[in-house]
Scaffold this active site. Structure first.
Site, PDB file in Angstrom:
ATOM      1  N   PRO A   1     -11.009  -6.049   3.811  1.00 51.77           N
ATOM      2  CA  PRO A   1     -11.208  -5.116   4.919  1.00 51.77           C
ATOM      3  C   PRO A   1     -10.305  -5.477   6.096  1.00 51.77           C
ATOM      4  O   PRO A   1     -10.259  -6.626   6.522  1.00 51.77           O
ATOM      5  CB  PRO A   1     -12.690  -5.313   5.275  1.00 51.77           C
ATOM      6  CG  PRO A   1     -13.311  -5.880   4.043  1.00 51.77           C
ATOM      7  CD  PRO A   1     -12.255  -6.731   3.424  1.00 51.77           C
ATOM      8  N   GLU A   2      -9.557  -4.489   6.595  1.00 50.25           N
ATOM      9  CA  GLU A   2      -8.674  -4.710   7.725  1.00 50.25           C
ATOM     10  C   GLU A   2      -9.255  -4.011   8.962  1.00 50.25           C
ATOM     11  O   GLU A   2     -10.381  -3.513   8.927  1.00 50.25           O
ATOM     12  CB  GLU A   2      -7.276  -4.189   7.397  1.00 50.25           C
ATOM     13  CG  GLU A   2      -6.612  -4.905   6.234  1.00 50.25           C
ATOM     14  CD  GLU A   2      -6.262  -6.359   6.539  1.00 50.25           C
ATOM     15  OE1 GLU A   2      -6.297  -6.752   7.722  1.00 50.25           O
ATOM     16  OE2 GLU A   2      -5.943  -7.096   5.592  1.00 50.25           O
TER      17      GLU A   2
END
Length: 287
Positions: free
Chosen positions: A2-3
């Site tokens: 997840p960014e």
């Protein structure tokens, strides 16, 4: 992993619902990357004042202290209100439950690289170690062209590697780095300091545009990402180069290329994003 867009989407999906809730109980599963920092039962009675984000960290402001949460490589949060279906009986990969007066917040993390850490405040030594080195927030007013230009000019690192480091600007993860460099027509191996001012401006605008679009689309779901309300992201449908090796470039028709940079996959168009040596050769030939 997840960014920034996925973390921001996660934050938005439960922040309003949990704000003002009183913690009734906290439960830990198998150990995560770092210890919680206090006994879970000590959180009972505190109130969740709000949820912020710094880089890829979620910050839960409490009436006393602060919880830092990181989703690691494969983590996700779920929030189920009092009137919703329960989240389940607690699987082997559920590592932290925060039962509140407004519902249950659960961290699910198969690879256990995530983290939930309690600190008294952001001035705490551990909080500063985790947060102080982070670069500018790309969707904030603090992300300025001049500061971005100065950060690139001071680095010899390949531009994609510098973007991934988060030292100049946070949140431009692997997927989004490939996309913004394609939109900017910059080859991923170009030394950051060699990116001209005109290209820096294009890159600056591409970062803001791509990350804002990714948030709007709910992030990117390649395998198992979904927000705290269970909704999957759809930015992957907008990607022009990421995951499209061998497919025609949307701009020139040449095949999208794949290479490895620092053990990460980089997607680019060799025709649209010419390497520095190729650009110099063309310039010298023209003269």
């Amino acid at each position: 992993m997840p960014e920034l867009p996925e973390v921001e989407v996660t934050r938005r999906s439960f922040a309003d619902r949990i704000a003002g809730a009183q913690i009734e109980k906290a439960t830990l599963g198998k150990p995560l990357r770092w210890p919680l920092g206090l006994l879970p039962q000590a959180l009972a009675g505190r109130v969740v004042l709000g949820v912020r984000r710094r880089g890829k960290y979620l910050l839960l402001d409490l009436s006393e202290g602060l919880l830092l949460m990181h989703l690691g490589m494969s983590g996700s949060l779920r929030f189920a209100g009092r009137d919703e279906e329960p989240l389940g009986t607690g699987g082997a990969h559920d590592h932290f439950d925060l039962q509140t007066s407004r519902g249950l917040l659960r961290l699910h993390d198969p690879r256990r690289f995530g983290a939930v850490i309690y600190v008294p405040d952001e001035g705490d030594a551990l909080a500063r170690k985790l947060l102080d080195h982070l670069g500018m927030e790309p969707l904030s007013e603090g992300f300025t062209l001049d500061a971005f230009q100065a950060g690139l000019a001071a680095s010899r690192s390949p531009i994609k590697q510098l973007l991934l480091s988060g030292s100049v600007v946070v949140g431009v993860g692997n997927i989004y780095a490939s996309e913004v460099l394609f939109l900017s027509r910059i080859h991923p191996t170009t030394p950051a300091r060699d990116v001209g001012r005109r290209k820096v401006k294009v890159l600056y605008e591409a970062i803001r545009t791509v990350l804002a679009l990714a948030v709007e689309k709910g992030g990117t779901t390649l395998r198992d990402f979904s927000a705290a309300n269970g909704m999957e992201g759809h930015f992957q449908l907008e990607a022009q180069v990421y995951g499209r090796d061998g497919q025609p470039c949307s701009h020139c028709g040449a095949a999208i290329q794949l290479m490895r940079q620092g053990q990460r996959s980089t997607y680019y168009c060799a025709r649209c994003q010419k390497a520095a040596k190729t650009q110099n050769l063309i310039a010298n030939t023209a003269v």
